[in-house]
Each structure stands twice: as structure tokens, then as C-alpha cells.
Design an enzyme around this catalytic site. Sequence first.
Site, mmCIF file in Angstrom:
data_model
loop_
_atom_site.group_PDB
_atom_site.id
_atom_site.type_symbol
_atom_site.label_atom_id
_atom_site.label_comp_id
_atom_site.label_asym_id
_atom_site.label_seq_id
_atom_site.Cartn_x
_atom_site.Cartn_y
_atom_site.Cartn_z
ATOM 1 N N ALA A 12 11.782 22.049 1.796
ATOM 2 C CA ALA A 12 12.884 21.838 2.844
ATOM 3 C C ALA A 12 12.304 22.419 4.061
ATOM 4 O O ALA A 12 11.543 23.052 4.150
ATOM 5 C CB ALA A 12 14.139 22.925 2.372
ATOM 6 N N GLU A 27 0.847 -1.274 0.094
ATOM 7 C CA GLU A 27 0.061 0.047 -0.141
ATOM 8 C C GLU A 27 0.814 1.135 0.241
ATOM 9 O O GLU A 27 1.907 1.320 0.553
ATOM 10 C CB GLU A 27 -0.897 -0.012 1.029
ATOM 11 N N GLY A 30 9.583 12.520 9.108
ATOM 12 C CA GLY A 30 9.368 11.535 10.267
ATOM 13 C C GLY A 30 8.211 10.506 9.858
ATOM 14 O O GLY A 30 7.980 10.532 8.885
ATOM 15 N N ARG A 62 -0.878 7.768 2.176
ATOM 16 C CA ARG A 62 -0.286 8.693 2.970
ATOM 17 C C ARG A 62 -1.338 9.168 4.039
ATOM 18 O O ARG A 62 -2.312 9.429 3.857
ATOM 19 C CB ARG A 62 -0.143 9.933 2.226
ATOM 20 N N LEU A 69 9.758 18.505 -2.525
ATOM 21 C CA LEU A 69 10.961 19.257 -2.387
ATOM 22 C C LEU A 69 10.736 20.545 -1.244
ATOM 23 O O LEU A 69 11.284 21.672 -1.527
ATOM 24 C CB LEU A 69 11.147 19.787 -3.836
ATOM 25 N N CYS A 72 6.653 5.712 8.662
ATOM 26 C CA CYS A 72 7.095 4.891 7.446
ATOM 27 C C CYS A 72 8.467 5.088 6.787
ATOM 28 O O CYS A 72 9.349 4.432 7.113
ATOM 29 C CB CYS A 72 6.364 5.128 6.334
HETATM 30 C C1 UDX Z 1 4.645 7.955 3.416
HETATM 31 C C2 UDX Z 1 4.354 7.985 1.853
HETATM 32 O O1 UDX Z 1 4.297 8.996 1.295
HETATM 33 C C3 UDX Z 1 3.432 6.919 1.778
HETATM 34 O O2 UDX Z 1 3.397 6.442 0.017
HETATM 35 C C4 UDX Z 1 3.609 5.409 2.359
HETATM 36 O O3 UDX Z 1 2.707 4.561 1.953
HETATM 37 C C5 UDX Z 1 3.983 5.744 3.666
HETATM 38 O O4 UDX Z 1 5.056 6.777 4.010
HETATM 39 P P1 UDX Z 1 3.394 9.155 5.262
HETATM 40 O O5 UDX Z 1 4.150 8.575 6.192
HETATM 41 O O6 UDX Z 1 1.897 9.442 5.481
HETATM 42 O O7 UDX Z 1 3.466 8.604 3.865
HETATM 43 O O8 UDX Z 1 3.890 10.835 5.178
HETATM 44 P P2 UDX Z 1 4.284 12.038 3.830
HETATM 45 O O9 UDX Z 1 3.349 12.623 3.193
HETATM 46 O O10 UDX Z 1 5.178 11.101 2.732
HETATM 47 O O11 UDX Z 1 5.310 12.803 4.780
HETATM 48 C C6 UDX Z 1 6.576 11.995 5.467
HETATM 49 C C7 UDX Z 1 7.534 13.012 5.825
HETATM 50 O O12 UDX Z 1 8.125 13.747 5.257
HETATM 51 C C8 UDX Z 1 6.565 13.892 7.012
HETATM 52 O O13 UDX Z 1 7.357 14.278 8.150
HETATM 53 C C9 UDX Z 1 6.419 15.438 5.997
HETATM 54 O O14 UDX Z 1 6.466 16.705 6.810
HETATM 55 C C10 UDX Z 1 7.835 15.313 5.299
HETATM 56 N N1 UDX Z 1 8.246 15.952 4.217
HETATM 57 C C11 UDX Z 1 7.298 15.570 2.998
HETATM 58 C C12 UDX Z 1 8.917 16.961 3.923
HETATM 59 O O15 UDX Z 1 9.451 17.362 4.990
HETATM 60 N N2 UDX Z 1 9.128 17.694 2.799
HETATM 61 C C13 UDX Z 1 8.280 17.245 1.739
HETATM 62 O O16 UDX Z 1 8.477 17.873 0.843
HETATM 63 C C14 UDX Z 1 7.503 16.231 1.666
#
Ligand code: UDX
Length: 451
Positions: A270, A160, A275, A163, A268, A278
Site C-alpha cells: 500500500a 511482453e 503509475g 517490468r 500488496l 503501462c
Molecule cells: C508493469 C507490469 O508489472 C509489467 O508486467 C508490464 O509489462 C508493464 O507494466 P512496470 O510499469 O514496469 O510494469 O511497473 P510495476 O513494477 O508493475 O509497478 C507499477 C506501479 O505500481 C509502480 O508505480 C509501483 O510503485 C506500484 N506498485 C507496485 C505499488 O504501488 N504497490 C505494489 O505492491 C506494487
Amino acid sequence: MSVTTPQRPRLTILGTGYLGATHAISMAELGYEVMGFDVDEAKIAKLADGQVPFHEPGLDEMLRRNLATGRLTFSTDYAEVAAFGDVHFICVGTPQKQGSLAADMRYVESAVLGLAPHLTRRSLVVGKSTVPVGTAEWVEQLLQDHVAPGIEVEVAWNPEFLREGFAVEDTLRPDRLVFGVKSDWAREMLDITYKGVFELASSEDREVPVVVTDFATAELVKVSANSYLATKISFINAMAEVCDAAGADVTQLARAIGYDVRIGNKFLRAGVGFGGGCLPKDIRAFQARAQELGVGDALTFLSEVDKINTRRREHVLELTREFAEGQLDGAKVTVLGATFKPNSDDVRDSPALAVARMLHDENAVVSVYDPEGTDNARRELPDVQYAVSISDAVAGADVVLVLTEWEEFRHADPVVLAKLVSHANVVDGRNCLDAARWRAAGWNYRGLGRP
Ligand code: UDX
């Protein structure tokens, strides 16, 4: 289609965390009869009572609606689950093992061992949890060893990609489906299992691409996708470090490179880094598995990705120290945001909470406010203060940190907040505030990777 394929399979979902509960409720919404299972009796009681045990937009109403139709039920009894289902989804957690980078597979093992001896008819066990490559073969072996003789049970792997915050949408309208299978029967079963998803797509004039492949590839798709996303975030955060040193602006840089369709503008942003339940654990477990497979060198870059990400948290701590004139001990610091991202109450490996903890360890007086994550945050980090509103949180603060980009923080009025703090210093850890507006309201503003 073979004679043993039911027209409309009954589905069971083992593990009702973020993934499992969303999958169970969404599949019931698509018209399937679904039984959700968990060993956690309190969680099952809550779900059966119409309460989703976590915050996910839209899911509560959908749960209640489907409980009312009778299509969706919950159980803590493996025998009941085995008797009910034709297709059993494994959706249990695979957290990071204590003291190791690897994934802890005990919940997958116990779900399979709990279910196997009760299976009495031909069924398909479908893995959805994020796992080390090789797990599907292992699950197949476990089933062979524990299912009663003469009962045919097959395995499929179907990762899966949902998000948090968009979990319902991602489940009902996935951008692709991946079927790791060994037989035509398993493929047919997955086709009819997802018929509702395909039908919804065609009613909206869309198509859901399906990649049919082997077990190992299906397992790897998930971890490689998450590794790519984590790398993209750490890449832009590495650029933010360089921008800071060179006096450049990473938000403009991201915008400019994002127009190149080969790069794209997503992921992208920053800031304080990634966290959640996943990305961090998946890139670590992937490295551990690659080592076992003798190809550790192929993934050493992921250790760098992880280090860049950890440095973001330290960088926010240092910016806070600068604002506090070098003295965090006794400084009053407000942390806005506790969850790892907005529209979630999940604080697993949350950068915001990690920074709050580091500040607390330096004897700062920390006040945390989060619209949804306070209960979970308090369990993880009980020693700091939790405020009930933004204004409550910032009252008397020397430094304010915005570490989760909740709408409420983006739209907060800097003029009003400036009147409540002791010193108008703000670190925008998600580059989500309107810097000019905050500066105009008298704030000393610091973004990440911005002049
Ligand atoms: C992620 C994947 O996107 C998803 O496809 C997978 O199934 C599970 O892991 P999720 O953990 O819900 O999903 O969060 P996501 O939206 O990917 O964000 C992860 C982290 O990255 C967050 O802490 C978010 O704040 C951070 N992030 C995301 C950034 O710092 N910059 C970005 O540009 C995007």
C-alpha cells in the site's frame, strides 16, 4: 519445420523505447543478428553510439558489448529494416489518446505502413506493443493492403510483460511466452526466434511455459494481466483507507493475507499508488475497448480501481496539509522521488510527480530530489526546484514526503536529516521507512494505512 523457415531468423525491432531497446539488446545478447529502428534520429544516434536513452540497470554494458560484436545495428530507414529482417517486432508506444480513455494507435499504424511497402520476402510481423483487442487483425489487413503482390507476410501477437528496473532479466528469463498465431509457420518462426531464450532456460534447468493461442486471446492476456496487477494494488490501497479509519496497520494486514498462497504476497504494497507508462493507461484503454465491444459493464470495476489510485495522491496532499497546520501556501515541502518506481528514470504518470505538482498548485515551495529521474521530471514539471542530493532537498523543510522507494531514501539517516529540516515531519508514501527508527530520531512519522 517447413523449407521456408530460416534456421536463425534475423530480427528487427521497430520502436526503441523501453520495450524495444531492451528487446533488441537482449536478443542480440542471445546471439541473434538484430536491427533496431526508430523514427527518432537522435535516439537511434545515441543507441548506435552505445548510450541507452533511459535508465535501466545492466542495459548500457550489454548494448556496448553487442554493438562491438556487430550483431546489433540501428537504422532509421524502413527499406534497410525490411531488407535485413525475417521477423519484425512492433514495439512502438500506444499512449493514452488526448481527451479519451482509449489508446492512440497512430504509431502502430505508421510503423506497419512504413515497413509494408518495402517487404520483399516472406516475413513475420510480430506485435509486442500493448494494444486494444482486435489490433492484430487490423494489422494483418493493413499489411495485405500495402505489401507488394505475391509477398507473403504473416502476423503474430506476442505480448511482453517486462517490468522497468528488471527489464533485461524479464526479457532473457520470461516467466512465460504467449504466441498469438494463425498458422504453423508463424508458430515455428516464433519457436526459432525464441530458441535462445529456451536454451538459456534449459541450461539453468528451467522451462519457459509457452501459451499458443489466437490473436484476440494473446492481446487480452496483456491487458488483463495489467488490470489484475492494478486491481491488486488498488485493493490493498482501499484496505489502507479502511485501516486509517479503524486505526489498523495495512502493512501487517498485507503480510497476513499474503501468506495465503491463493492471494500471495506480491503487489500488496500500500502507498501512494501505481503509475508508469503501462498500468494507468492500460486499464483505461481496456475500459474504452470493452465499451466498444458492448461489454463495458464487465470492466466498470477498473474505473473504481483508477479512482482509488487517484485518491492516494490526494490523501498524501491532505497529510502534508495537516503537517503544515492547514496552510500549504508558503510551506516548504520536500518530495523525495520523482519516478513512478525505483531503479527507473521514468516519470510517466508518476504519483510522486503528480503530488509535487498538486503541492506547487497550492503554492507550497516544493523541492524535489530523485537519484535518476531529475532530467525527465524537470521537463514534465519545470516550475519546482530540483535538488542535487537528499540533504540539499530537505534543508529547511517543513514536511518531507518519501514518494518513491529508492534504496537511498530507505537507508537515509533520520538523525542526520532531522538536523537539516525546519520541522521534522515525514510522510512515508511508500511505507518503506523504518517508522520506529524515524520516530526515535524525533520525526513525526505518518505512513499510509498505518497508525
Ligand atoms: C508493469 C507490469 O508489472 C509489467 O508486467 C508490464 O509489462 C508493464 O507494466 P512496470 O510499469 O514496469 O510494469 O511497473 P510495476 O513494477 O508493475 O509497478 C507499477 C506501479 O505500481 C509502480 O508505480 C509501483 O510503485 C506500484 N506498485 C507496485 C505499488 O504501488 N504497490 C505494489 O505492491 C506494487
